[in-house]
Design a protein around this motif. Structure first.
Motif, PDB file in Angstrom:
ATOM      1  N   VAL A  73       0.882  -1.166  -0.161  1.00 40.76           N
ATOM      2  CA  VAL A  73      -0.224  -0.109   0.130  1.00 40.76           C
ATOM      3  C   VAL A  73       0.674   1.406  -0.162  1.00 40.76           C
ATOM      4  O   VAL A  73       0.612   2.240  -0.638  1.00 40.76           O
ATOM      5  N   SER A  74       1.886   1.422   0.652  1.00 40.45           N
ATOM      6  CA  SER A  74       2.794   2.517   0.916  1.00 40.45           C
ATOM      7  C   SER A  74       3.605   2.486  -0.475  1.00 40.45           C
ATOM      8  O   SER A  74       3.617   3.697  -0.726  1.00 40.45           O
ATOM      9  N   GLY A  75       3.776   1.667  -1.029  1.00 41.68           N
ATOM     10  CA  GLY A  75       4.523   1.784  -2.329  1.00 41.68           C
ATOM     11  C   GLY A  75       3.774   2.333  -3.327  1.00 41.68           C
ATOM     12  O   GLY A  75       4.213   3.251  -4.032  1.00 41.68           O
ATOM     13  N   ALA A  76       2.347   1.919  -3.450  1.00 40.25           N
ATOM     14  CA  ALA A  76       1.814   2.140  -4.339  1.00 40.25           C
ATOM     15  C   ALA A  76       1.218   3.981  -4.084  1.00 40.25           C
ATOM     16  O   ALA A  76       1.066   4.628  -5.082  1.00 40.25           O
ATOM     17  N   LEU A  77       0.999   3.901  -3.010  1.00 41.87           N
ATOM     18  CA  LEU A  77       0.731   5.521  -2.512  1.00 41.87           C
ATOM     19  C   LEU A  77       1.821   6.472  -2.984  1.00 41.87           C
ATOM     20  O   LEU A  77       1.591   7.604  -3.317  1.00 41.87           O
ATOM     21  N   ARG A  78       2.906   5.900  -2.912  1.00 41.90           N
ATOM     22  CA  ARG A  78       4.240   6.674  -3.316  1.00 41.90           C
ATOM     23  C   ARG A  78       4.240   6.976  -4.798  1.00 41.90           C
ATOM     24  O   ARG A  78       4.287   8.311  -5.361  1.00 41.90           O
ATOM     25  N   THR A  79       3.833   6.045  -5.606  1.00 41.89           N
ATOM     26  CA  THR A  79       3.791   6.120  -7.030  1.00 41.89           C
ATOM     27  C   THR A  79       2.765   7.054  -7.300  1.00 41.89           C
ATOM     28  O   THR A  79       2.764   7.924  -8.224  1.00 41.89           O
ATOM     29  N   ALA A  80       1.570   6.773  -6.746  1.00 43.12           N
ATOM     30  CA  ALA A  80       0.360   7.651  -7.104  1.00 43.12           C
ATOM     31  C   ALA A  80       0.530   9.247  -6.796  1.00 43.12           C
ATOM     32  O   ALA A  80       0.041  10.163  -7.611  1.00 43.12           O
ATOM     33  N   ALA A  81       1.062   9.500  -5.638  1.00 40.96           N
ATOM     34  CA  ALA A  81       1.098  10.752  -5.258  1.00 40.96           C
ATOM     35  C   ALA A  81       2.153  11.574  -6.088  1.00 40.96           C
ATOM     36  O   ALA A  81       2.226  12.706  -5.856  1.00 40.96           O
TER      37      ALA A  81
END
Length: 349
Positions: A73-81
């Motif tokens: 979740v944290s990795g995807a959040l960084r990518t999306a932001a």
């Protein structure tokens, strides 16, 4: 001897007379040939902006909703932001311009005015002062249709992926890891804000492909279902304006300051800024991982995709029931029920 001289003189006079006759028949001199039209091209910096926009849209549309733990979740959040709103808008305009340059009628219509240096510079200045001037060229409706299609497809893909990610905020609650609190929540929020200020980078291969497409060396692969109908959105207008400047030979490195003003579109920029603010508010009250999933799906992917869709003048997805730009409140998110609603900490529009 005297006769030979007389014959040579007579022949010379006859030759001169013949030359005069030929010249007279040829009519008045056409003068020097008209200068060739400048090559259609965009500054490498503009191509890089388009490539960076495409890279972000591709990365965000590829985020999988199949989260396995908090780290995913944290990795995807960084990518999306990881996008800066103003740059994303400029990249969208640049990509839209490349789409418009795929329209032969529009390119030909603008090229009519590109041969005379004084005329094309005067027209370029008129476009820079008022990008809507670009709508006056023949082929503008079909070129606008290509812009709407190109940007609309990108926005729709990101929006649809966001729906799947948002739905995952419910489905992952079957797993115990999703209900654990996110570690270092303040750092996670600060990181999202930091990523929102960093410039994007494009892919080298994509930059080359876009450069070729802008110059007519290879098709972009965008096909519009129909010509665009006025009134056109500001993002589409600015894309056409940038495309016209490229045809006029006035979109090179020496023109970057003016090009940046053409590529800056405040309406779409405001939409993306609001998306970011909603994200920050959502993350500020989010505690378990599944709530971070909701914040990502709604306030990054769905909101960003909708901003691009609206900016392109494309129709909203048929299943949009509520505004995608909801604002998180300061009240804590409830977590008492086994399958809690991630929207419980979100103020309804």
């Amino acid at each position: 001897m005297a006769r030979a001289v007389w014959v040579r003189s007579a022949l010379s006079v006859a030759a001169a007379a013949a030359a005069l006759v030929i010249t007279a028949c040829a009519g008045p001199s056409a003068g020097p040939p008209a200068p060739p039209a400048p090559a259609v091209s965009l500054a490498p910096k503009v191509i890089e902006q388009a490539s960076a926009y495409r890279a972000y849209m591709a990365r965000s549309a590829a985020i999988s909703p199949a989260f396995s733990d908090g780290a995913s979740v944290s990795g995807a959040l960084r990518t999306a932001a990881a996008y800066e709103p103003r740059q994303l808008v400029q990249g969208a305009v640049a990509y839209g311009a490349i789409a418009a340059l795929q329209d032969p009628a529009y390119v030909a219509g603008v090229r009519t005015y590109s041969r005379d240096v004084t005329q094309r510079q005067s027209i370029a200045q008129a476009i820079i002062r008022n990008p809507a001037y670009a709508l006056s060229f023949p082929g503008a409706p079909t070129a606008a249709g290509l812009v709407t299609t190109a940007l609309g497809e990108d926005g729709r893909r990101v929006f649809e992926q966001g729906k799947q990610v948002k739905q995952a905020a419910y489905s992952v609650q079957h797993f115990s890891w999703s209900k654990a609190d996110v570690a270092n929540r303040d750092i996670r929020l600060a990181q999202a804000k930091s990523l929102s200020t960093m410039p994007l980078s494009g892919d080298v291969a994509e930059s080359f492909r876009l450069q070729q497409a802008a110059g007519g060396g290879a098709p972009l692969g965008v096909v519009a279902a129909q010509p665009g109908a006025p009134p056109y959105s500001p993002l589409v207008v600015r894309s056409l304006a940038l495309a016209a400047l490229a045809v006029l030979g006035e979109a090179g490195e020496a023109n970057l300051v003016q090009l940046t003003s053409v590529m800056s579109e405040p309406v779409a920029g405001s939409c993306l800024n609001m998306s970011k603010l909603n994200l920050y508010q959502c993350l500020a009250v989010s505690k378990p991982h599944y709530e971070d999933v909701f914040c990502m799906g709604q306030h990054i992917l769905m909101d960003t995709g909708m901003c691009v869709l609206k900016g392109a003048g494309a129709p909203n997805p048929v299943d949009v029931l509520t505004s995608p730009l909801t604002v998180a409140s300061a009240t804590p998110v409830a977590t008492q029920t086994p399958i809690a609603s991630p929207t419980s900490g979100v103020r309804k529009p």
